[in-house]
Design an enzyme around this catalytic site. Structure first.
Site, PDB file in Angstrom:
ATOM      1  N   ASP A   1       0.868  -1.169   0.000  1.00  0.00           N
ATOM      2  CA  ASP A   1       0.000   0.000   0.000  1.00  0.00           C
ATOM      3  C   ASP A   1       0.912   1.228   0.000  1.00  0.00           C
ATOM      4  O   ASP A   1       2.130   1.104  -0.188  1.00  0.00           O
ATOM      5  CB  ASP A   1      -0.977  -0.035   1.187  1.00  0.00           C
ATOM      6  CG  ASP A   1      -0.309   0.142   2.541  1.00  0.00           C
ATOM      7  OD1 ASP A   1       0.941   0.250   2.609  1.00  0.00           O
ATOM      8  OD2 ASP A   1      -1.038   0.178   3.545  1.00  0.00           O
ATOM      9  N   CYS A  27       3.014  -3.194   4.114  1.00  0.00           N
ATOM     10  CA  CYS A  27       2.194  -2.029   4.455  1.00  0.00           C
ATOM     11  C   CYS A  27       2.918  -1.322   5.602  1.00  0.00           C
ATOM     12  O   CYS A  27       4.106  -1.543   5.793  1.00  0.00           O
ATOM     13  CB  CYS A  27       0.757  -2.417   4.796  1.00  0.00           C
ATOM     14  SG  CYS A  27       0.535  -3.498   6.232  1.00  0.00           S
ATOM     15  N   THR A  56       2.744  -1.660   8.936  1.00  0.00           N
ATOM     16  CA  THR A  56       3.220  -2.597   9.951  1.00  0.00           C
ATOM     17  C   THR A  56       3.295  -4.031   9.455  1.00  0.00           C
ATOM     18  O   THR A  56       3.898  -4.873  10.113  1.00  0.00           O
ATOM     19  CB  THR A  56       2.283  -2.594  11.173  1.00  0.00           C
ATOM     20  OG1 THR A  56       0.989  -3.042  10.746  1.00  0.00           O
ATOM     21  CG2 THR A  56       2.199  -1.221  11.818  1.00  0.00           C
ATOM     22  N   HIS A  66       8.834 -24.357   9.301  1.00  0.00           N
ATOM     23  CA  HIS A  66       7.781 -25.033  10.057  1.00  0.00           C
ATOM     24  C   HIS A  66       6.371 -24.774   9.541  1.00  0.00           C
ATOM     25  O   HIS A  66       5.487 -25.600   9.770  1.00  0.00           O
ATOM     26  CB  HIS A  66       7.843 -24.621  11.529  1.00  0.00           C
ATOM     27  CG  HIS A  66       9.008 -25.202  12.258  1.00  0.00           C
ATOM     28  ND1 HIS A  66       9.147 -25.121  13.616  1.00  0.00           N
ATOM     29  CD2 HIS A  66      10.110 -25.873  11.810  1.00  0.00           C
ATOM     30  CE1 HIS A  66      10.265 -25.715  13.981  1.00  0.00           C
ATOM     31  NE2 HIS A  66      10.883 -26.177  12.900  1.00  0.00           N
ATOM     32  N   HIS A 106       5.560 -31.175  10.702  1.00  0.00           N
ATOM     33  CA  HIS A 106       5.033 -29.858  10.343  1.00  0.00           C
ATOM     34  C   HIS A 106       3.999 -29.956   9.217  1.00  0.00           C
ATOM     35  O   HIS A 106       3.085 -29.148   9.146  1.00  0.00           O
ATOM     36  CB  HIS A 106       6.170 -28.920   9.954  1.00  0.00           C
ATOM     37  CG  HIS A 106       7.208 -28.811  11.021  1.00  0.00           C
ATOM     38  ND1 HIS A 106       6.956 -28.256  12.252  1.00  0.00           N
ATOM     39  CD2 HIS A 106       8.491 -29.233  11.050  1.00  0.00           C
ATOM     40  CE1 HIS A 106       8.046 -28.317  12.993  1.00  0.00           C
ATOM     41  NE2 HIS A 106       8.989 -28.914  12.286  1.00  0.00           N
TER      42      HIS A 106
END
Length: 144
Positions: free
Chosen positions: A7, A63, A65, A96, A131
């Site tokens: 963004d 973005c 954060t 994992h 996993h």
């Protein structure tokens, strides 16, 4: 192929990461945004998720954060978007969780850490084994 999107808050970092990847000879498809004008992050998360979903492509979402992008991308079955903050989280997102999209914040992550995470993410293999059973449970649409 690496599908990259951001963004407005992640635009500057996206441009730097795209340049870094190109320098490492990765094929990169930039789905936007293409400037710092305000946009809605879910639009770009959706575009990247759709191109990664059911493919061999990897994605990178940036973005402010990384939180909004990761939440939005993980709405798509077959997408495992990991919000990472350092080399360790990027490594284990692949080892994992078999993550196929890396998300991070353009406002919260320094360039050198971002480059390190991208490199590790793209060069770490999924371990499978125990996993795989756990990853298989992710796309069950809430089934018990």
């Amino acid at each position: 192929m690496i599908i990259i999107g951001s963004d407005h808050a992640g635009f500057a970092m996206k441009e730097l990461i795209k340049e870094y990847l190109t320098g490492l000879n990765y094929v990169v498809e930039d789905i936007g945004t293409f400037n710092e004008d305000s946009v809605d992050y879910p639009d770009f998360a959706k575009k990247v998720a759709k191109k990664v979903q059911n493919s061999d492509n990897y994605g990178i979402l940036i973005c402010g954060t990384g939180i909004g992008m990761s939440i939005s991308a993980n709405r798509f079955i077959g997408v495992r978007c990991a919000l990472c903050h350092d080399a360790y989280t990027a490594e284990f997102a692949r080892k994992h969780n078999n993550a196929n999209i890396l998300a991070f914040g353009g406002r919260t992550t320094g360039l050198e850490i971002a480059k390190q995470m991208v490199y590790i993410f793209l060069n770490t293999s999924f371990e499978g084994g125990r996993h795989q059973r756990r990853v298989n449970k992710i796309d069950t649409e809430g089934e018990e």
